[in-house]
Design an enzyme around this catalytic site. Structure first.
Site, PDB file in Angstrom:
ATOM      1  CG  ASP A  49      70.287 -58.577  -6.998  1.00 12.31           C
ATOM      2  OD1 ASP A  49      69.351 -58.495  -7.806  1.00 12.31           O
ATOM      3  OD2 ASP A  49      71.079 -59.537  -6.983  1.00 12.31           O
ATOM      4  N   GLY A  60      76.962 -57.928 -26.894  1.00 14.41           N
ATOM      5  CA  GLY A  60      75.560 -58.120 -26.516  1.00 14.41           C
ATOM      6  C   GLY A  60      74.928 -56.895 -25.890  1.00 14.41           C
ATOM      7  CB  ILE A 114      75.095 -56.797 -20.495  1.00 14.82           C
ATOM      8  CG1 ILE A 114      73.722 -57.101 -19.908  1.00 14.82           C
ATOM      9  CG2 ILE A 114      76.057 -56.341 -19.395  1.00 14.82           C
ATOM     10  CD1 ILE A 114      73.675 -58.347 -19.039  1.00 14.82           C
ATOM     11  CG  HIS A 144      71.250 -62.280  -9.530  1.00 14.98           C
ATOM     12  ND1 HIS A 144      70.823 -60.998  -9.237  1.00 14.98           N
ATOM     13  CD2 HIS A 144      71.079 -62.433 -10.866  1.00 14.98           C
ATOM     14  CE1 HIS A 144      70.408 -60.415 -10.347  1.00 14.98           C
ATOM     15  NE2 HIS A 144      70.559 -61.262 -11.350  1.00 14.98           N
ATOM     16  N   GLY A 190      81.382 -61.638 -24.322  1.00 15.57           N
ATOM     17  CA  GLY A 190      79.969 -61.344 -24.606  1.00 15.57           C
ATOM     18  C   GLY A 190      79.827 -59.844 -24.847  1.00 15.57           C
TER      19      GLY A 190
HETATM   20  N1  NAI Z   1      73.937 -60.851 -12.971  1.00 18.64           N
HETATM   21  C1  NAI Z   1      72.968 -60.021 -13.255  1.00 18.64           C
HETATM   22  O1  NAI Z   1      72.542 -59.231 -12.406  1.00 18.64           O
HETATM   23  C2  NAI Z   1      72.368 -59.989 -14.616  1.00 18.64           C
HETATM   24  C3  NAI Z   1      72.641 -60.973 -15.517  1.00 18.64           C
HETATM   25  N2  NAI Z   1      72.120 -60.940 -16.794  1.00 18.64           N
HETATM   26  C4  NAI Z   1      72.467 -62.034 -17.706  1.00 18.64           C
HETATM   27  O2  NAI Z   1      73.508 -61.612 -18.589  1.00 18.64           O
HETATM   28  C5  NAI Z   1      73.471 -62.441 -19.757  1.00 18.64           C
HETATM   29  C6  NAI Z   1      73.597 -61.585 -21.020  1.00 18.64           C
HETATM   30  O3  NAI Z   1      72.473 -60.755 -21.177  1.00 18.64           O
HETATM   31  P1  NAI Z   1      72.338 -59.782 -22.452  1.00 18.64           P
HETATM   32  O4  NAI Z   1      73.607 -59.054 -22.676  1.00 18.64           O
HETATM   33  O5  NAI Z   1      71.091 -59.035 -22.283  1.00 18.64           O
HETATM   34  O6  NAI Z   1      72.169 -60.855 -23.620  1.00 18.64           O
HETATM   35  P2  NAI Z   1      72.460 -60.669 -25.198  1.00 18.64           P
HETATM   36  O7  NAI Z   1      71.868 -61.833 -25.894  1.00 18.64           O
HETATM   37  O8  NAI Z   1      72.072 -59.305 -25.630  1.00 18.64           O
HETATM   38  O9  NAI Z   1      74.052 -60.740 -25.270  1.00 18.64           O
HETATM   39  C7  NAI Z   1      74.747 -61.901 -24.974  1.00 18.64           C
HETATM   40  C8  NAI Z   1      76.004 -61.928 -25.818  1.00 18.64           C
HETATM   41  O10 NAI Z   1      76.710 -63.128 -25.471  1.00 18.64           O
HETATM   42  C9  NAI Z   1      77.287 -63.575 -26.678  1.00 18.64           C
HETATM   43  N3  NAI Z   1      77.708 -64.977 -26.566  1.00 18.64           N
HETATM   44  C10 NAI Z   1      76.961 -66.103 -26.686  1.00 18.64           C
HETATM   45  N4  NAI Z   1      77.769 -67.188 -26.568  1.00 18.64           N
HETATM   46  C11 NAI Z   1      79.012 -66.709 -26.364  1.00 18.64           C
HETATM   47  C12 NAI Z   1      80.273 -67.335 -26.168  1.00 18.64           C
HETATM   48  N5  NAI Z   1      80.412 -68.663 -26.172  1.00 18.64           N
HETATM   49  N6  NAI Z   1      81.356 -66.543 -26.012  1.00 18.64           N
HETATM   50  C13 NAI Z   1      81.237 -65.200 -26.003  1.00 18.64           C
HETATM   51  N7  NAI Z   1      80.073 -64.554 -26.183  1.00 18.64           N
HETATM   52  C14 NAI Z   1      78.994 -65.313 -26.354  1.00 18.64           C
HETATM   53  C15 NAI Z   1      76.238 -63.348 -27.747  1.00 18.64           C
HETATM   54  O11 NAI Z   1      76.815 -63.363 -29.043  1.00 18.64           O
HETATM   55  C16 NAI Z   1      75.714 -61.969 -27.338  1.00 18.64           C
HETATM   56  O12 NAI Z   1      76.415 -60.939 -27.989  1.00 18.64           O
HETATM   57  C17 NAI Z   1      72.164 -63.221 -19.664  1.00 18.64           C
HETATM   58  O13 NAI Z   1      72.452 -64.521 -19.209  1.00 18.64           O
HETATM   59  C18 NAI Z   1      71.362 -62.474 -18.625  1.00 18.64           C
HETATM   60  O14 NAI Z   1      70.422 -63.277 -17.984  1.00 18.64           O
HETATM   61  C19 NAI Z   1      71.336 -59.904 -17.187  1.00 18.64           C
HETATM   62  C20 NAI Z   1      71.048 -58.873 -16.326  1.00 18.64           C
HETATM   63  C21 NAI Z   1      71.492 -58.862 -14.959  1.00 18.64           C
HETATM   64  O1  OAA Z   2      66.095 -60.800 -14.637  1.00 22.64           O
HETATM   65  C1  OAA Z   2      66.913 -61.233 -15.464  1.00 22.64           C
HETATM   66  O2  OAA Z   2      66.737 -62.235 -16.168  1.00 22.64           O
HETATM   67  C2  OAA Z   2      68.211 -60.509 -15.603  1.00 22.64           C
HETATM   68  C3  OAA Z   2      68.764 -60.274 -14.259  1.00 22.64           C
HETATM   69  O3  OAA Z   2      69.410 -61.118 -13.673  1.00 22.64           O
HETATM   70  C4  OAA Z   2      68.348 -59.040 -13.569  1.00 22.64           C
HETATM   71  O4  OAA Z   2      67.865 -58.088 -14.203  1.00 22.64           O
HETATM   72  O5  OAA Z   2      68.514 -59.008 -12.343  1.00 22.64           O
END
Ligand code: NAI
Ligand code: OAA
Length: 344
Positions: free
Chosen positions: A181, A42, A44, A208, A39
């Site tokens: 967090d 994207g 992140i 989370h 990913g």
């Molecule tokens: N654990 C945490 O604290 C947090 C988790 N997240 C989560 O992280 C995830 C990504 O967020 P963003 O980067 O903002 O989203 P984004 O949409 O900007 O990027 C996601 C990337 O994943 C790629 N992708 C989709 N299917 C794929 C696959 N099968 N194989 C490889 N890559 C693939 C997309 O092409 C895209 O480039 C979301 O699910 C979000 O909720 C976001 C913030 C905090």
């Molecule tokens: O809030 C969301 O969807 C993304 C996330 O997990 C965070 O920012 O903690």
């Protein structure tokens, strides 16, 4: 000109050497480590790729996405730090991206829009994570997995089930990344307590999503005069931190930059553990006996095989004890949803 280039090069080498020394290594003893980001193109993925390129513990950085990784990889690869960078895209190249990986970081999947919960992402992200974990079981079954994709409370159990089916599950190697967090709790606490943020520590346990995120401000250090009312407000702000960003971004996604920072911190801790650095402790969502739930985030000591020890919760305030009981039904149902999905 040549002497300018030489001194710039010396500066870069010295910076990288001194940051290795700060991490507790002699410059000769840093082992080769491959990190794969799935990913990587994207919101992140891109800043996380940048931060991992700056990490001197990484020798090989594999950037995978379904598209656009060649550009990200070409860009990041020009930075004059240790790691070799390669971009991979599409199903055909996933195996190559994963082969030999020591740590796999997964920020693949869709982010929230205003009005959505993390669980609303389940239908799309569960399938993405399942497919990626099947490939991990095949190509790098011994890697440490850092799961960022939401809902983490379900995607980690999905990964565990996929690995169990493949016969590769090792509970010591699977982590849900909850570092953001902790990062938020530290920032918000420092603001209220009026103490320098650099010295602040706050454990965050549970899961989370919303109320499953339980910051333990009673254990925050340095101790400060923070009222009960302020603790309640700090807790709520930490639980709603993700939503605060989602709303501010108004449809353009969720936290990416602070998440990349948090993801880079956690991956660095995993690498240090693998390399035998002692006393590396981070909060993370893992298979756990700390409560009656099968997965739970708490402090974990990281070592050469991943989880070295899952640490207990320590003394809780009455407010935190109440929070712990309140979070259990939601966390359990998210865990069970993930397990059910992986086995259907
Ligand atoms: N654990 C945490 O604290 C947090 C988790 N997240 C989560 O992280 C995830 C990504 O967020 P963003 O980067 O903002 O989203 P984004 O949409 O900007 O990027 C996601 C990337 O994943 C790629 N992708 C989709 N299917 C794929 C696959 N099968 N194989 C490889 N890559 C693939 C997309 O092409 C895209 O480039 C979301 O699910 C979000 O909720 C976001 C913030 C905090
Ligand atoms: O809030 C969301 O969807 C993304 C996330 O997990 C965070 O920012 O903690």
């Amino acid at each position: 000109m040549n002497s300018m280039l030489r001194s710039a090069r010396t500066l870069a080498t010295t910076a990288s050497r001194s940051s290795i020394l700060r991490r507790g290594y002699s410059s000769e003893s840093v082992p080769d480590r491959k990190v794969a980001i799935l990913g990587a193109a994207g919101g992140i993925g891109q800043p996380l790729s940048l931060l991992m390129k700056l990490n001197p513990l990484v020798s090989n950085l594999a950037l995978y996405d379904i598209a656009n990784t060649p550009g990200v990889a070409a860009d990041v690869s020009h930075i004059n730090t240790r790691s070799e960078v390669t971009g991979y895209f599409g199903d055909d190249q996933l195996g190559k991206a994963l082969e030999g990986a020591d740590v796999v970081i997964i920020p693949a999947g869709v982010p929230r829009k205003p009005g959505m919960t993390r669980d609303d992402l389940f239908n799309i992200n569960a399938g993405i994570v399942k497919g990626l974990c099947e490939a991990i079981a095949k190509y790098c079954p011994h890697a440490l997995i850092n799961m960022i994709s939401n809902p983490v409370n379900s995607t980690v159990p999905i990964a565990a089930e996929v690995f169990k089916k493949a016969g590769t599950y090792d509970e010591k190697r699977l982590f849900g990344v909850t570092t953001l967090d902790v990062v938020r709790a530290k920032t918000f606490y420092a603001g209220k307590a009026r103490v320098p943020v650099a010295g602040v520590n706050v454990p965050v346990v549970g899961g989370h999503a919303g109320v499953t995120i339980l910051p333990l401000f009673s254990q925050a250090t340095p101790k400060a005069n923070v009222s009960e009312e302020e603790i309640v407000a700090l807790t709520k702000r930490t639980q709603d931190g993700g939503t605060e960003v989602v709303e501010a971004k108004a449809g353009k996604g969720s936290a990416t930059l602070s998440m990349a920072y948090a993801g880079a911190l956690f991956a660095d801790a995993c690498l240090k553990g693998l390399n035998g650095v002692p006393d590396v402790v981070e909060c993370t969502f893992v298979q756990s006996n700390v409560t009656d739930l099968p997965f739970f985030a708490s402090k974990v000591r990281l070592g050469k095989n991943g989880v070295d020890e899952v640490l207990g919760l320590g003394p809780l305030s009455d407010f935190e004890k109440e929070g712990l009981e309140k979070l259990k039904p939601e966390l359990l149902s998210s865990i069970e949803k993930g397990i059910k999905f992986a086995n259907k």
